[in-house]
Design a protein around this motif. Structure first.
Motif, short mmCIF file in Angstrom:
data_model
loop_
_atom_site.label_atom_id
_atom_site.label_comp_id
_atom_site.label_asym_id
_atom_site.label_seq_id
_atom_site.Cartn_x
_atom_site.Cartn_y
_atom_site.Cartn_z
N UNK A 146 -3.16 -23.62 31.90
CA UNK A 146 -2.77 -22.92 30.67
C UNK A 146 -2.11 -21.57 30.90
N UNK A 147 -2.55 -20.82 31.91
CA UNK A 147 -1.98 -19.49 32.14
C UNK A 147 -0.51 -19.54 32.53
N UNK A 148 -0.03 -20.65 33.08
CA UNK A 148 1.35 -20.75 33.53
C UNK A 148 2.30 -21.24 32.44
N UNK A 149 1.76 -21.58 31.27
CA UNK A 149 2.60 -22.00 30.15
C UNK A 149 3.32 -20.80 29.55
N UNK A 150 4.45 -21.06 28.91
CA UNK A 150 5.22 -20.00 28.26
C UNK A 150 4.44 -19.45 27.07
N UNK A 151 4.44 -18.13 26.90
CA UNK A 151 3.77 -17.49 25.76
C UNK A 151 4.37 -18.01 24.45
N UNK A 152 3.55 -18.17 23.40
CA UNK A 152 2.17 -17.71 23.27
C UNK A 152 1.11 -18.68 23.79
N UNK A 153 1.51 -19.88 24.23
CA UNK A 153 0.52 -20.82 24.75
C UNK A 153 -0.11 -20.31 26.04
N UNK A 154 0.67 -19.60 26.84
CA UNK A 154 0.17 -19.06 28.10
C UNK A 154 0.72 -17.68 28.35
N UNK A 155 0.89 -17.31 29.63
CA UNK A 155 1.29 -15.95 29.96
C UNK A 155 2.63 -15.88 30.69
N UNK A 156 3.35 -16.99 30.71
CA UNK A 156 4.65 -17.00 31.38
C UNK A 156 5.76 -16.63 30.39
N UNK A 157 6.90 -16.24 30.97
CA UNK A 157 8.08 -15.86 30.18
C UNK A 157 9.10 -16.98 30.23
N UNK A 158 9.74 -17.25 29.10
CA UNK A 158 10.77 -18.27 29.03
C UNK A 158 11.82 -18.06 30.11
N UNK A 159 12.22 -19.14 30.76
CA UNK A 159 13.25 -19.13 31.81
C UNK A 159 12.80 -18.43 33.09
N UNK A 160 11.47 -18.28 33.27
CA UNK A 160 10.96 -17.65 34.47
C UNK A 160 9.77 -18.43 35.02
N UNK A 161 9.79 -19.74 34.87
CA UNK A 161 8.62 -20.54 35.23
C UNK A 161 8.91 -21.43 36.45
N UNK A 162 8.63 -22.74 36.36
CA UNK A 162 8.76 -23.62 37.53
C UNK A 162 10.23 -23.81 37.91
N UNK A 163 10.60 -23.22 39.02
CA UNK A 163 11.97 -23.36 39.55
C UNK A 163 12.00 -24.27 40.78
N UNK A 164 11.07 -24.07 41.70
CA UNK A 164 11.05 -24.85 42.93
C UNK A 164 10.01 -25.96 42.87
N UNK A 165 10.28 -27.05 43.58
CA UNK A 165 9.33 -28.16 43.64
C UNK A 165 9.50 -28.83 45.01
N UNK A 166 8.36 -29.11 45.67
CA UNK A 166 8.44 -29.76 46.98
C UNK A 166 7.19 -30.58 47.23
N UNK A 167 7.37 -31.66 47.98
CA UNK A 167 6.27 -32.55 48.34
C UNK A 167 6.01 -32.40 49.83
N UNK A 168 4.76 -32.13 50.19
CA UNK A 168 4.42 -31.94 51.59
C UNK A 168 4.45 -33.28 52.33
N UNK A 169 4.68 -33.24 53.64
CA UNK A 169 4.67 -34.48 54.43
C UNK A 169 3.38 -35.26 54.20
#
Length: 349
Positions: A146-169
């Motif tokens: 929940x804390x990583x959701x965009x406000x007001x649902x959470x504490x993140x700012x629009x357009x500043x959230x999940x940018x990178x994604x990677x799967x470990x070996x």
């Protein structure tokens, strides 16, 4: 329709292998043999796809890259499109439209091609991580703290959230990087969220870690390495000056799990992910590149995507791509790097 422009030959200038194996004297010219630093060299770049279209879709706005199972490249546009590219020529071979459960467009930023061929894709809108079939159908959606959701649902700012994604070996651990800090955390401290799965089971929330960026920079991309460390891109932009793009080697071992820590301010007990600068791309040779707006090095642009495409004699082959934002003064540019990373030390105990 077919690609409107003829694909240009990759701008070359292949780096000599020696420039990656010896640091040399401290005052050595870092541009010798296309070296950006003692550990990174630039093999070349390509602007072949800049301001082109394929099947009526603008080719650009690239935010992420991944290797597909057939050896081709998957390139994610942040305008809800996933392209398949020829790994050698970069020529587009396919494009798949993407949407959320209601058919609305995504702010699609992070991409992983899973072992079964499904696509894991982040969107900054909520943010979210969804699994898609190869033809663009939504299969399911991963939980997000929940804390990583965009406000007001959470504490993140629009357009500043999940940018990178990677799967470990091994495919058991997925990691998404926030681009900037959430409200309540010290500026520059960004959270990296992980998920784990067991054989045949869906991803579930797992450990979370904290990473400190350089002042004014955010994290547009991360890539897991075979030894469990990360390549991390940091990027920023200053009007009238241009882009800053730095590549770091990061080690999450011994970092504190911050998943249950409400705010990361005034917490000396929290151990951050350790990082080591591999190169600031401003030091790379320009190789004849031109910029459409002020840049400290004409090679630079708004670099957002990164993928490790292979390794040779202990050196990683790393491909970067810039997001042109469909903007006349920005360029869709691919960068071909060779990166040497030191062998990780063995932890005591």
């Amino acid at each position: 329709m077919r690609l409107r422009t003829v694909l240009a030959t990759l701008t070359a200038g292949l780096a000599a292998a020696a420039c990656l194996t010896a640091a040399g004297p401290a005052n050595a010219d870092p541009r010798v043999n296309n070296a950006c630093s003692p550990t990174v060299s630039l093999d070349g770049f390509s602007d072949a796809l800049d301001k082109t279209t394929y099947d009526g879709t603008f080719v650009g706005n690239f935010s992420a890259l991944a290797l597909d199972r057939d050896g081709s490249l998957a390139a994610l546009s942040d305008r809800s499109a996933l392209f398949g590219l020829d790994a050698r020529t970069l020529a587009p071979k396919s494009v798949v439209p993407l949407a959320d459960e209601n058919g609305a467009a995504l702010d699609s930023e992070g991409l992983v091609v899973d072992g079964d061929g499904t696509r894991l894709i982040t969107s900054e809108t909520e943010p979210s991580v969804r699994r898609y079939s190869a033809d663009g159908r939504i299969l399911d959606r991963l939980p997000v703290p929940p804390s990583l959701l965009v406000a007001p649902a959470g504490r993140a700012t629009t357009n500043q959230t999940f940018e990178g994604l990677t799967l470990f070996p091994g495919g058991r651990t997925l990691l998404a990087s926030m681009e900037y800090a959430i409200s309540g955390d010290t500026a520059g401290i960004v959270r990296f969220q992980t998920w784990t799965r067991t054989k045949g089971a869906p991803f579930r929330l797992a450990a979370q870690y904290a990473y400190r960026t350089d002042t004014g920079l955010g994290v547009p991309e991360v890539q897991a390495l075979p030894d469990g460390r990360l390549l991390v891109l940091e990027r920023g932009f200053t009007t009238g000056v241009g882009n800053t793009v730095r590549l770091y080697l990061a080690d999450p071992r011994h970092a504190t799990d911050t998943g249950t820590i409400d705010t990361l301010t005034g917490r000396p007990d929290v151990h951050l992910i350790r990082k080591t600068l591999l190169t600031d791309l401003v030091t790379c040779p320009s190789l004849g590149a031109t910029a459409k707006q002020p840049q400290p090095n004409p090679l630079l642009d708004n670099i957002e995507g990164m993928v490790v495409t292979g390794s040779s004699k202990g050196r990683l082959k790393v491909l970067l791509v810039s997001d042109d934002n469909q903007n006349a003064v920005q360029t869709t540019r691919f960068y071909f790097l060779r990166v040497r990373v030191a062998t990780p030390s063995v932890a005591a105990g």
